[in-house]
Design a protein around this motif. Structure first.
Motif, PDB file in Angstrom:
ATOM      1  N   PHE A  49       0.833  -1.205   0.000  1.00 22.58           N
ATOM      2  CA  PHE A  49       0.000   0.000   0.000  1.00 22.58           C
ATOM      3  C   PHE A  49       0.867   1.254   0.000  1.00 22.58           C
ATOM      4  O   PHE A  49       0.649   2.171  -0.790  1.00 22.58           O
ATOM      5  N   LYS A  50       1.859   1.292   0.870  1.00 19.01           N
ATOM      6  CA  LYS A  50       2.733   2.462   0.946  1.00 19.01           C
ATOM      7  C   LYS A  50       3.481   2.685  -0.367  1.00 19.01           C
ATOM      8  O   LYS A  50       3.635   3.820  -0.814  1.00 19.01           O
ATOM      9  N   LEU A  55       1.047   4.014  -2.872  1.00 22.19           N
ATOM     10  CA  LEU A  55       0.628   5.364  -2.507  1.00 22.19           C
ATOM     11  C   LEU A  55       1.643   6.417  -2.960  1.00 22.19           C
ATOM     12  O   LEU A  55       1.292   7.577  -3.156  1.00 22.19           O
ATOM     13  N   HIS A  82      -6.575   8.044  -5.520  1.00 21.46           N
ATOM     14  CA  HIS A  82      -5.260   8.183  -4.891  1.00 21.46           C
ATOM     15  C   HIS A  82      -5.311   9.272  -3.823  1.00 21.46           C
ATOM     16  O   HIS A  82      -4.760   9.119  -2.734  1.00 21.46           O
ATOM     17  N   ALA A 126      -7.058   7.931  -0.715  1.00 22.55           N
ATOM     18  CA  ALA A 126      -6.196   6.972  -0.011  1.00 22.55           C
ATOM     19  C   ALA A 126      -5.101   7.702   0.759  1.00 22.55           C
ATOM     20  O   ALA A 126      -4.788   7.342   1.898  1.00 22.55           O
ATOM     21  N   ARG A 127      -4.532   8.709   0.155  1.00 25.55           N
ATOM     22  CA  ARG A 127      -3.489   9.486   0.845  1.00 25.55           C
ATOM     23  C   ARG A 127      -4.079  10.170   2.082  1.00 25.55           C
ATOM     24  O   ARG A 127      -3.495  10.155   3.161  1.00 25.55           O
ATOM     25  N   ASN A 165      -6.666   9.283   3.835  1.00 25.57           N
ATOM     26  CA  ASN A 165      -7.142   8.304   4.820  1.00 25.57           C
ATOM     27  C   ASN A 165      -6.146   7.179   5.077  1.00 25.57           C
ATOM     28  O   ASN A 165      -6.534   6.115   5.552  1.00 25.57           O
ATOM     29  N   GLN A 166      -4.881   7.421   4.808  1.00 28.98           N
ATOM     30  CA  GLN A 166      -3.904   6.349   4.901  1.00 28.98           C
ATOM     31  C   GLN A 166      -3.807   5.708   6.289  1.00 28.98           C
ATOM     32  O   GLN A 166      -3.598   4.501   6.397  1.00 28.98           O
ATOM     33  N   LYS A 167      -3.975   6.468   7.356  1.00 32.64           N
ATOM     34  CA  LYS A 167      -3.913   5.864   8.695  1.00 32.64           C
ATOM     35  C   LYS A 167      -5.045   4.853   8.878  1.00 32.64           C
ATOM     36  O   LYS A 167      -4.816   3.745   9.370  1.00 32.64           O
ATOM     37  N   ILE A 220      -6.613   3.245   6.533  1.00 31.29           N
ATOM     38  CA  ILE A 220      -6.354   2.132   5.617  1.00 31.29           C
ATOM     39  C   ILE A 220      -5.278   1.207   6.179  1.00 31.29           C
ATOM     40  O   ILE A 220      -5.440  -0.020   6.183  1.00 31.29           O
ATOM     41  N   ILE A 221      -4.195   1.769   6.683  1.00 24.46           N
ATOM     42  CA  ILE A 221      -3.113   0.954   7.254  1.00 24.46           C
ATOM     43  C   ILE A 221      -3.615   0.155   8.445  1.00 24.46           C
ATOM     44  O   ILE A 221      -3.332  -1.041   8.567  1.00 24.46           O
ATOM     45  N   CYS A 249      -4.391  -2.351  -5.825  1.00 26.88           N
ATOM     46  CA  CYS A 249      -4.289  -1.115  -6.581  1.00 26.88           C
ATOM     47  C   CYS A 249      -4.342  -1.501  -8.056  1.00 26.88           C
ATOM     48  O   CYS A 249      -3.724  -2.489  -8.457  1.00 26.88           O
TER      49      CYS A 249
END
Length: 89
Positions: A9-10, A13, A37, A40-41, A43-45, A47-48, A64
């Motif tokens: 994911f990272k 991203l 994209h 996702a950036r 809301n990345q926390k 998502i992780i 992806c």
């Protein structure tokens, strides 16, 4: 099928466009939703955390992909249209 990892994911991203070719990418959640994209950036926390916990909360990204030709693909979080590779005017 291998599980999509936080590391994947990272890495995905880092670049909103596939290389080579510059094709627009988007994320797919476990419930089939499409995330831009940008979403996702932002809301990345969430998502992780969802990937780590294999959560079924709508934020678990499982992959992806490139939006090749869908001119009607919209982000399920922001409702913004996700750019396509070949359906643009």
């Amino acid at each position: 099928m291998r599980q999509y990892t936080v590391e994947q994911f990272k890495a995905d991203l880092c670049e909103p466009y596939a290389w080579p070719g510059g094709y627009p990418r988007y994320f797919i959640t476990s419930d089939g939703a499409a995330l831009s994209h940008k979403s996702a950036r932002h809301n990345q926390k969430l998502i992780i955390d969802s990937i780590n916990e294999s959560s079924n909360d709508g934020w678990q990204v499982v992959g992806c992909d490139i939006n090749w030709e869908d001119s009607n693909l919209y982000c399920d979080d922001t409702s913004e249209r996700i750019e396509s590779a070949y359906a643009e005017e």
